[in-house]
Design a protein around this motif. Structure first.
Motif, PDB file in Angstrom:
ATOM      1  N   PHE A  51       0.737  -1.311   0.156  1.00  6.91           N
ATOM      2  CA  PHE A  51       0.252   0.021  -0.161  1.00  6.91           C
ATOM      3  C   PHE A  51       0.798   1.150   0.040  1.00  6.91           C
ATOM      4  O   PHE A  51       0.410   2.426   0.366  1.00  6.91           O
ATOM      5  CB  PHE A  51      -0.960   0.031   1.224  1.00  6.91           C
ATOM      6  CG  PHE A  51      -2.047  -1.031   1.093  1.00  6.91           C
ATOM      7  CD1 PHE A  51      -3.374  -0.711   0.435  1.00  6.91           C
ATOM      8  CD2 PHE A  51      -1.834  -2.384   1.424  1.00  6.91           C
ATOM      9  CE1 PHE A  51      -4.426  -1.655   0.446  1.00  6.91           C
ATOM     10  CE2 PHE A  51      -2.780  -3.204   1.569  1.00  6.91           C
ATOM     11  CZ  PHE A  51      -4.074  -2.751   0.880  1.00  6.91           C
ATOM     12  N   ALA A 109       1.969   2.919  -2.174  1.00  8.04           N
ATOM     13  CA  ALA A 109       1.610   4.083  -3.118  1.00  8.04           C
ATOM     14  C   ALA A 109       0.792   5.175  -2.500  1.00  8.04           C
ATOM     15  O   ALA A 109       0.467   6.197  -3.181  1.00  8.04           O
ATOM     16  CB  ALA A 109       0.880   3.310  -4.425  1.00  8.04           C
ATOM     17  N   ILE A 110       0.062   4.790  -1.382  1.00  7.18           N
ATOM     18  CA  ILE A 110      -0.810   5.575  -0.763  1.00  7.18           C
ATOM     19  C   ILE A 110       0.092   6.772  -0.072  1.00  7.18           C
ATOM     20  O   ILE A 110       0.756   6.360   0.818  1.00  7.18           O
ATOM     21  CB  ILE A 110      -2.040   5.085  -0.065  1.00  7.18           C
ATOM     22  CG1 ILE A 110      -2.626   3.844  -0.895  1.00  7.18           C
ATOM     23  CG2 ILE A 110      -2.883   6.136   0.760  1.00  7.18           C
ATOM     24  CD1 ILE A 110      -3.568   3.242   0.194  1.00  7.18           C
ATOM     25  N   PRO A 111      -0.336   8.213  -0.457  1.00 10.00           N
ATOM     26  CA  PRO A 111       0.597   9.132   0.170  1.00 10.00           C
ATOM     27  C   PRO A 111       0.151   8.847   1.954  1.00 10.00           C
ATOM     28  O   PRO A 111      -1.018   8.825   2.275  1.00 10.00           O
ATOM     29  CB  PRO A 111      -0.015  10.365  -0.191  1.00 10.00           C
ATOM     30  CG  PRO A 111      -0.720  10.198  -1.428  1.00 10.00           C
ATOM     31  CD  PRO A 111      -1.200   8.629  -1.502  1.00 10.00           C
ATOM     32  N   VAL A 114      -2.309  10.795   3.828  1.00 10.50           N
ATOM     33  CA  VAL A 114      -3.941  10.483   3.828  1.00 10.50           C
ATOM     34  C   VAL A 114      -4.206   8.753   4.326  1.00 10.50           C
ATOM     35  O   VAL A 114      -5.328   8.561   3.954  1.00 10.50           O
ATOM     36  CB  VAL A 114      -4.587  10.633   2.329  1.00 10.50           C
ATOM     37  CG1 VAL A 114      -4.558  12.172   2.241  1.00 10.50           C
ATOM     38  CG2 VAL A 114      -3.695   9.911   1.362  1.00 10.50           C
ATOM     39  N   ARG A 115      -3.051   8.268   4.520  1.00  6.16           N
ATOM     40  CA  ARG A 115      -3.475   6.871   5.418  1.00  6.16           C
ATOM     41  C   ARG A 115      -4.179   6.889   6.380  1.00  6.16           C
ATOM     42  O   ARG A 115      -4.158   7.673   7.234  1.00  6.16           O
ATOM     43  CB  ARG A 115      -1.991   6.123   5.808  1.00  6.16           C
ATOM     44  CG  ARG A 115      -1.072   5.598   4.573  1.00  6.16           C
ATOM     45  CD  ARG A 115      -2.051   4.631   3.539  1.00  6.16           C
ATOM     46  NE  ARG A 115      -1.983   3.420   4.239  1.00  6.16           N
ATOM     47  CZ  ARG A 115      -0.923   2.356   4.383  1.00  6.16           C
ATOM     48  NH1 ARG A 115       0.122   2.580   3.679  1.00  6.16           N
ATOM     49  NH2 ARG A 115      -1.083   1.269   4.965  1.00  6.16           N
ATOM     50  N   LEU A 116      -5.481   6.139   6.415  1.00  7.84           N
ATOM     51  CA  LEU A 116      -6.398   6.185   7.461  1.00  7.84           C
ATOM     52  C   LEU A 116      -5.850   5.816   8.822  1.00  7.84           C
ATOM     53  O   LEU A 116      -5.004   4.651   8.923  1.00  7.84           O
ATOM     54  CB  LEU A 116      -7.448   5.265   7.178  1.00  7.84           C
ATOM     55  CG  LEU A 116      -8.738   5.132   7.999  1.00  7.84           C
ATOM     56  CD1 LEU A 116      -9.397   6.864   7.834  1.00  7.84           C
ATOM     57  CD2 LEU A 116      -9.821   4.313   7.599  1.00  7.84           C
TER      58      LEU A 116
END
Lengths: 428, 478
Positions: free
Chosen positions: A27, A29-31, A34-36
């Motif tokens: 995961f 690639a998710i900045p 903004v990771r939950l």
């Protein structure tokens, strides 16, 4: 609490094959910003607890009232075989027949459904279904605009007020003129409903002729069960026939899923939205079925497609087909005959003077009460009856007007008891 | 197989009614149909056997691995079917919601609507959700109509354009067109991302919105999504999230936190409700705060401990008669409550693990369409095989003979000879391995004989069907 079968050991093995250390790495690639971090979703509970929870919620919707509520959606009997067959996993867990060789069950059932609809309506072609009756009106309106290259849609007062609102919503950003009435001059189509929302039957043949002389199409929204007896859209000269198909073996479902039926004349089939199945053959000459005329659809035409629709209510269409097969030619006529006769009997009990319809009705009619209809349905519910639809609630009548529907499920004893109760409550 | 109509015998009946217990009634002759509808005259067993046999011609998820890319064909839990069959839901008349006097009789159903809308909003980081849209494409239409209403309300008459990447689902431009917008299509880069330069060039104050999905339809997390969102917002354009790929990121990040203003959910994908041969679906629309006043209505609200209906002040009106495909929401609710916080997160983590595992196992036999890290689905191009004579279609048909539903082929349109594999999280490692073994066998066989699968499938009820004949003859009705 999961339907995920993958064990910890397997996860590690799989990560090794992928060549990463952890699932988190997948995961990346998710900045990060903004990771939950957390969310407010309750912890999972067992299947047993889920069943208890939903059973409690369902119990807050008492389903033991004797029903006289219609307004476009009806409490008809559903034979046990409909659920047994439509509940087969090969039907309900399959998807769109993208690979026809492993979806012949789906495709043949669509072909048979299209045939059943044409036999029911006396139209030439039917599609594989649309969402429900209201959006079917929107699709019929835009189809009429494509065929006639006109932009005026005339919608008759017979049409369900909820469908009319849906038509307004769907066309709110289109270059279209929505007009009430039945004047076909300059119109793409005139849309009528038979029986009307208030239950009135009418022969629209003359209007069809007037439409055709004016270069407009006649769109008839029909009630499938009524066609066991009533003159069909095809016989009236309709160019497009549409319907809410819920009455054909589909539970009331608190509003959905339902079934949008659409059929048309041969000359317009290439302008019809939605999926269509057709018979063809393989290299060995064996009959098989495929989806056809797909060049009309969104996955090929994109912004220029006939419609944005990319599904059909296939499982609901299957239920309708199975229902029509189980009832058969005579059975459908019997259901319609019973609905009509029982409705006439109830009208007699309630007194002609209280009935608002002055012409023939099929199985639904409007009555004027001596007290507000809304108050009346509340009081009648306490006596075990779902008395009908207060017409003011959908903007289709005065405060004391009630729409009452009768299906084949109601017995004479229930009709007698209902009439007696309604007399006490509403005309005393 | 014989058609049900060919089994008809005059006078045969399945379901019959009791004798009419009220007097017969007649309708005027001119209102009657001239002959009875030509429906089949068959017995109940005829019907049961016919449809049982028809069903056996189908592949379904319960019987077959179904790795259709972009469709999220996960296992459909039986508990969801069980609760959807509860009479308190299935037999509930929707017009109970039409008059306040009857609301006491549908409080449980209102509660389901309310709870599902709240949970979906939280899962995707939206302010509010409306269950009305009946399918994903209908949700897109609702979303684009909301964008149109918002801009109309703000007096943004110059905002006529919607930007959509070329890899998008065809429904995106089709829906935006109905909502009155002109479509500006922008290309993808060779590495599968939105071409940011082209996007920047296309963006100006006439743009009403941008429709995209993330991960995108190439299975890749859109690398510059935050910049895409920021630029859109700078020009007061709204960002639309196509929820088709939500299964990749659930619990990892939320569309709302990425900057999306409006989205649809595919409850039939992410939340495991059955696909039913092509429908019914369920496509709720979710919005950020500024679009809440425009949502379709009426909506369920909670007031003083009871559920009531209210219509938003600037509502676009009804998309569906009542609450959309309510029964799909009931199923989705059971799914979400069973999985809960940790379970939902594990869904996406294993969906992504599985897709990457398939990618790792197949990447030497088939060319990955993009070099980047795939999320919940992986895309290969069979261009190399096609040059030898074996197209993606042949590979798809060969898989049917191996006992697998084929992956999605020829979508997205941006990839030549595309093979798009989405395994989902509910498949075991053994199933994935067996599927990969089959894919590798097929690749090896193509090396030996590219024409080997020209006539596949050979074990299905029919072989490849003549689609040209179907369109020419147009035998759609009997």
């Amino acid at each position: 609490m999961s339907w995920v079968p993958t064990t910890e050991t397997e996860r590690r093995e799989m990560l090794g094959v992928i060549g990463v250390q952890s699932i988190d790495e997948l995961f990346e690639a998710i900045p990060p910003k903004v990771r939950l971090k957390s969310w407010n979703v309750p912890e999972g509970v067992s299947e047993m607890a889920v069943r208890d929870l939903l059973t409690r919620m369902a119990a807050k919707n008492p389903s033991d009232l004797t029903g006289f509520l219609g307004g476009g959606y009806y409490d008809h009997y559903i034979p046990a075989a409909v659920d047994a067959l439509a509940g087969r996993q090969e039907f309900y867990t399959a998807y769109t027949p993208y690979q026809p060789e492993c979806a012949q069950g789906t495709l043949q059932s669509i072909y048979e459904y299209q045939s059943a609809i044409c036999r029911l309506t006396n139209m030439d072609f039917a599609n594989a279904s649309l969402y429900e009756g209201g959006t079917a009106i929107f699709e019929a309106a835009t189809m009429s605009m494509r065929i006639t290259r006109r932009r005026r849609i005339v919608c008759h007062s017979s049409v369900n007020p909820i469908y009319r609102e849906q038509l307004r919503t769907h066309t709110s950003s289109m270059d279209v003129e929505l007009v009430d009435g039945e004047d076909p001059a300059g119109a793409a189509c005139v849309i009528v409903q038979n029986p009307s929302f208030l239950g009135a039957l009418r022969d629209y043949t003359a209007l069809g002729t007037a439409c055709h002389e004016a270069g407009a199409l006649l769109v008839v929204s029909f009630y499938p069960i009524s066609l066991g007896l009533v003159k069909t859209p095809g016989e009236m000269g309709a160019d497009i026939a549409i319907a809410e198909g819920q009455s054909l073996g589909i539970p009331l479902n608190f509003g959905g899923p339902y079934l949008g039926i659409m059929a048309t004349r041969a000359s317009h089939v290439r302008k019809m939205p939605g999926r269509i199945a057709a018979a063809t053959q393989d290299a060995q000459g064996r009959r098989g079925f495929v989806l056809t005329l797909q060049a009309r659809e969104q996955h090929i035409r994109r912004a220029k497609a006939m419609s944005n629709i990319c599904s059909n209510q296939a499982l609901c269409a299957l239920r309708a087909l199975i229902y029509l097969c189980l009832m058969g030619k005579e059975g459908l006529r019997d259901v319609a005959r019973h609905c009509h006769a029982k409705s006439e009997y109830l009208k007699g009990l309630l007194g002609a003077g209280n009935i608002l319809n002055d012409g023939p009705t099929f199985n639904e009619f409007a009555v004027r009460l001596k007290r507000p209809a809304s108050e009346t349905v509340g009081l009648m519910a306490k006596r075990g009856f779902l008395a009908g639809l207060p017409l003011a609630s959908v903007g289709a009548g005065g405060p004391n007007d009630l729409l009452v529907a009768v299906t084949e499920r109601r017995t004479r004893a229930e009709l007698d008891a209902f009439a007696a109760a309604l007399r006490e409550v509403a005309w005393n | 197989m014989e058609l049900i109509y060919d089994q008809s015998r005059e006078g045969r009946r399945a379901i019959t009614l009791d004798a009419l217990d009220v007097p017969e009634a007649a309708l005027p002759r001119d209102l009657l149909r001239t002959e009875a509808a030509g429906l089949p005259e068959v017995s109940e067993l005829d019907v049961v056997r016919h449809f049982t046999r028809l069903s056996q011609l189908n592949f379904g998820i319960d019987s077959h691995f179904y790795p259709l890319g972009s469709c999220t064909m996960k296992y459909n839990p039986k508990i969801a079917e069980a609760v959807a069959a509860l009479p308190g839901f299935a037999e509930l008349h929707p017009h109970l919601s039409s008059d306040e006097a009857l609301w006491a009789h549908c409080q449980g159903a209102f509660e389901v609507v309310y709870e599902v809308e709240e949970l979906l909003a939280e899962i995707a980081g939206m302010k509010a959700v409306c269950l009305q849209p009946i399918a994903g494409a209908h949700g897109e239409l609702a979303g684009t109509l909301l964008m149109a209403a918002y801009h109309r309300d703000k007096g943004h008459t110059h905002k006529k354009k919607i930007i959509i990447p070329d890899s998008a689902h065809g429904t995106n431009p089709a829906s935006a067109a109905i909502a009155g917008f002109d479509i500006v299509e922008i290309p993808s880069t060779p590495d599968g991302a939105i071409d940011f330069d082209a996007y920047t060039a296309a963006m100006d104050d006439t743009v009403a919105g941008v429709m995209t999905t993330c991960p995108n339809t190439h299975g890749l997390f859109e690398p510059r999504i935050l910049e895409i969102a920021a630029l859109a917002h700078k020009h007061d354009a709204l960002l639309y999230y196509d929820g088709a790929n939500l299964n990749a990121i659930m619990g990892e990040c939320r569309p709302g936190d990425l900057g999306f203003d409006v989205m649809h959910y595919n409850v039939h994908k992410t939340f495991a409700t059955p696909h039913g041969m092509g429908g019914p679906g369920c496509g709720p629309v979710g919005v950020s705060e500024r679009l809440v006043p425009y949502l379709p209505g009426p909506r369920v609200a909670r007031r003083e401990g009871r559920f009531v209906l209210e219509t938003p002040p600037r509502s676009i009106g009804r998309m569906a008669p009542f609450f959309g495909n309510f029964m799909m929401a009931v199923r989705g609710y059971a799914y979400i409550r069973h999985l809960g916080n940790e379970g939902l997160k594990d869904v996406s983590r294993v969906a992504v693990l599985n897709a990457n595992y398939i990618h790792a196992r197949l990447k030497h036999a088939y060319t990955p369409a993009f070099a980047g890290r795939f999320m919940h689905e992986c895309i290969f191009t069979a261009a190399a095989q096609a040059q030898k004579g074996a197209r993606a279609l042949d590979i798809a048909k060969a898989l049917l003979d191996e006992g697998y539903h084929a992956p999605t082929v020829y979508f997205p349109l941006t990839v030549k000879e595309s093979i798009m594999i989405e395994p989902t999280e509910t498949e075991s490692k053994e199933t994935l391995d067996a599927f990969c073994d089959a894919m590798l066998r097929i690749a090896t066989r193509i090396e030996e004989d590219p024409m080997a699968f020209r006539n596949s499938p050979t074990t299905m009820p029919v072989g490849r069907l003549d689609e040209v004949k179907a369109a020419r003859d147009l035998n759609c009705v009997c």
